[in-house]
Design an enzyme around this catalytic site. Sequence first.
Site, PDB file in Angstrom:
ATOM      1  N   ASP A   1      86.868  48.772  65.803  1.00  0.00           N
ATOM      2  CA  ASP A   1      85.985  49.684  66.531  1.00  0.00           C
ATOM      3  C   ASP A   1      84.576  49.112  66.374  1.00  0.00           C
ATOM      4  OD1 ASP A   1      85.006  51.950  67.891  1.00  0.00           O
ATOM      5  OD2 ASP A   1      84.593  52.959  65.992  1.00  0.00           O
TER       6      ASP A   1
ATOM      7  N   GLU B   1      88.304  47.944  71.005  1.00  0.00           N
ATOM      8  CA  GLU B   1      87.940  48.903  72.037  1.00  0.00           C
ATOM      9  C   GLU B   1      86.984  48.269  73.032  1.00  0.00           C
ATOM     10  OE1 GLU B   1      86.982  53.520  71.799  1.00  0.00           O
ATOM     11  OE2 GLU B   1      85.383  52.315  70.923  1.00  0.00           O
TER      12      GLU B   1
ATOM     13  N   ASP C   1      84.570  55.761  62.243  1.00  0.00           N
ATOM     14  CA  ASP C   1      84.728  54.363  62.674  1.00  0.00           C
ATOM     15  C   ASP C   1      86.042  53.788  62.149  1.00  0.00           C
ATOM     16  OD1 ASP C   1      81.984  54.118  63.837  1.00  0.00           O
ATOM     17  OD2 ASP C   1      81.431  54.489  61.764  1.00  0.00           O
TER      18      ASP C   1
END
Length: 159
Positions: free
Chosen positions: A8, A68, A140
Amino acid sequence: MTRILGIDPGLLHTGWAIIDSRGNTRTYVASGVILPPAKLPMASRLAEIFRGVNQLCEQFSPQACSIEIIFINQNAKTSLLLGQARAAAIVAAANRDIPVFEYEPNKIKKAITAAGHADKDAVTKMVRMLLPGACPKSPDEADAMAIALAHSNMMHICA
């Protein structure tokens, strides 16, 4: 078995997670957050992210990296900066010949919760259910686990 590194990306908090995927079984291995100091110049923060991901690849030997895709923010400058953090992580994995798979946030959420617009609490709850032993200490870290799980799910759909 496939070992997956989920990332992430962020300039101040880059969440990461390592899971093992075998058939329908997912096993939590490790997770954490790369924290480049905010006072560092941009190039140094990007180098910290690159070195952190590189070290994770060396330590855990993942066969795949899932990351992502940054959604386009209303603030173009913020999107551009986040894209640079994402690029640092991608290059670290690609430099070790680890295939990188990119997923949009709503596809990650849908793969984990069956709802593309699930909130962070729903994602974290599902991560804890799907990865016994995982106890994300930050959003996160939980998001990185979800990204790794989403890739595991996508691998089995495409197989």
